[in-house]
Design a protein around this motif. Structure first.
Motif, mmCIF file in Angstrom:
data_model
loop_
_atom_site.group_PDB
_atom_site.id
_atom_site.type_symbol
_atom_site.label_atom_id
_atom_site.label_comp_id
_atom_site.label_asym_id
_atom_site.label_seq_id
_atom_site.Cartn_x
_atom_site.Cartn_y
_atom_site.Cartn_z
ATOM 1 N N ILE A 68 5.692 -10.223 -16.822
ATOM 2 C CA ILE A 68 5.947 -8.790 -16.660
ATOM 3 C C ILE A 68 5.303 -8.213 -15.410
ATOM 4 O O ILE A 68 5.623 -7.120 -14.980
ATOM 5 C CB ILE A 68 5.453 -7.987 -17.878
ATOM 6 N N PHE A 69 4.384 -8.946 -14.819
ATOM 7 C CA PHE A 69 3.614 -8.475 -13.671
ATOM 8 C C PHE A 69 4.496 -8.349 -12.435
ATOM 9 O O PHE A 69 5.269 -9.247 -12.119
ATOM 10 C CB PHE A 69 2.475 -9.453 -13.391
ATOM 11 N N GLN A 70 4.387 -7.226 -11.722
ATOM 12 C CA GLN A 70 5.126 -7.027 -10.492
ATOM 13 C C GLN A 70 4.196 -6.947 -9.283
ATOM 14 O O GLN A 70 4.394 -7.640 -8.307
ATOM 15 C CB GLN A 70 5.958 -5.729 -10.570
ATOM 16 N N PHE A 71 3.172 -6.065 -9.360
ATOM 17 C CA PHE A 71 2.312 -5.835 -8.204
ATOM 18 C C PHE A 71 1.100 -5.037 -8.643
ATOM 19 O O PHE A 71 1.186 -4.244 -9.575
ATOM 20 C CB PHE A 71 3.088 -5.046 -7.141
ATOM 21 N N GLU A 72 -0.045 -5.245 -7.960
ATOM 22 C CA GLU A 72 -1.228 -4.432 -8.226
ATOM 23 C C GLU A 72 -2.069 -4.315 -6.972
ATOM 24 O O GLU A 72 -1.950 -5.131 -6.053
ATOM 25 C CB GLU A 72 -2.070 -5.020 -9.359
ATOM 26 N N ASN A 73 -2.915 -3.302 -6.953
ATOM 27 C CA ASN A 73 -3.887 -3.128 -5.886
ATOM 28 C C ASN A 73 -4.921 -2.139 -6.361
ATOM 29 O O ASN A 73 -4.663 -1.331 -7.244
ATOM 30 C CB ASN A 73 -3.235 -2.652 -4.590
ATOM 31 N N GLY A 74 -6.096 -2.187 -5.802
ATOM 32 C CA GLY A 74 -7.166 -1.292 -6.200
ATOM 33 C C GLY A 74 -8.100 -0.999 -5.050
ATOM 34 O O GLY A 74 -7.885 -1.433 -3.928
ATOM 35 N N GLY A 75 -9.138 -0.258 -5.345
ATOM 36 C CA GLY A 75 -10.103 0.096 -4.317
ATOM 37 C C GLY A 75 -9.613 1.177 -3.379
ATOM 38 O O GLY A 75 -10.134 1.347 -2.283
ATOM 39 N N ILE A 76 -8.606 1.931 -3.803
ATOM 40 C CA ILE A 76 -8.060 2.984 -2.961
ATOM 41 C C ILE A 76 -8.850 4.258 -3.236
ATOM 42 O O ILE A 76 -9.053 4.634 -4.382
ATOM 43 C CB ILE A 76 -6.567 3.215 -3.280
ATOM 44 N N ASP A 77 -9.325 4.907 -2.179
ATOM 45 C CA ASP A 77 -9.999 6.191 -2.317
ATOM 46 C C ASP A 77 -9.850 6.965 -1.017
ATOM 47 O O ASP A 77 -9.094 6.556 -0.134
ATOM 48 C CB ASP A 77 -11.466 6.016 -2.724
ATOM 49 N N ALA A 78 -10.572 8.052 -0.880
ATOM 50 C CA ALA A 78 -10.432 8.895 0.319
ATOM 51 C C ALA A 78 -10.745 8.118 1.595
ATOM 52 O O ALA A 78 -10.208 8.434 2.663
ATOM 53 C CB ALA A 78 -11.330 10.120 0.204
ATOM 54 N N SER A 79 -11.581 7.095 1.511
ATOM 55 C CA SER A 79 -11.953 6.336 2.708
ATOM 56 C C SER A 79 -10.839 5.420 3.207
ATOM 57 O O SER A 79 -10.916 4.904 4.315
ATOM 58 C CB SER A 79 -13.206 5.501 2.432
ATOM 59 N N THR A 80 -9.796 5.210 2.407
ATOM 60 C CA THR A 80 -8.742 4.281 2.804
ATOM 61 C C THR A 80 -7.535 4.961 3.449
ATOM 62 O O THR A 80 -6.568 4.298 3.792
ATOM 63 C CB THR A 80 -8.259 3.457 1.596
ATOM 64 N N VAL A 81 -7.608 6.279 3.618
ATOM 65 C CA VAL A 81 -6.487 7.014 4.212
ATOM 66 C C VAL A 81 -6.286 6.540 5.644
ATOM 67 O O VAL A 81 -7.227 6.449 6.426
ATOM 68 C CB VAL A 81 -6.738 8.535 4.183
#
Length: 118
Positions: free
Chosen positions: A40-53
């Motif tokens: 069922i897995f398609q895609f994931e990512n994390g660690g996104i916050d204001a510093s990653t803009v």
């Protein structure tokens, strides 16, 4: 089959020690591995916050204009997400629950509209 976004806002995550974050990473990777095994897995990512803009994009005269702001003023920033493809809302809720338990912070579930999300 419908696709669902399971996501959390960075501001929902309380302060953690590096060791606690490492343990959460191990726990959530185990759930991701189960999603992959279930197909069922398609895609994931994390660690996104204001510093990653990276940039802000607007249009002028039909052309993109890239700037380093302004950005939407909000206290909420997407912290991480995964996309899964499951038969129904109940299955999406199950996996979101697994993610919430593994991380011990809230998750949101969104069904993508359109043919795959109908």
């Amino acid at each position: 089959m419908p696709q669902y976004l399971i996501a959390f806002n960075d501001e929902w995550v309380p302060d953690h020690t590096p060791e606690e974050l490492t343990a959460k990473g191990v726990a959530v990777r185990a759930v991701s591995a189960e999603m992959k095994e279930a197909g069922i897995f398609q895609f994931e990512n994390g660690g996104i916050d204001a510093s990653t803009v990276v940039c802000s994009v607007r249009t002028k005269d039909g052309k993109p204009i890239f700037t380093d702001g302004p950005y939407v003023e909000t206290k909420e920033h997407l912290g991480g997400f995964c996309v899964i493809e499951v038969p129904d809302d109940e299955a999406a809720r199950y996996w979101a629950g697994r993610m919430a338990v593994a991380l011990d912070w809230p998750q949101e579930v969104h069904r993508f509209p359109g043919p795959q999300g109908s």
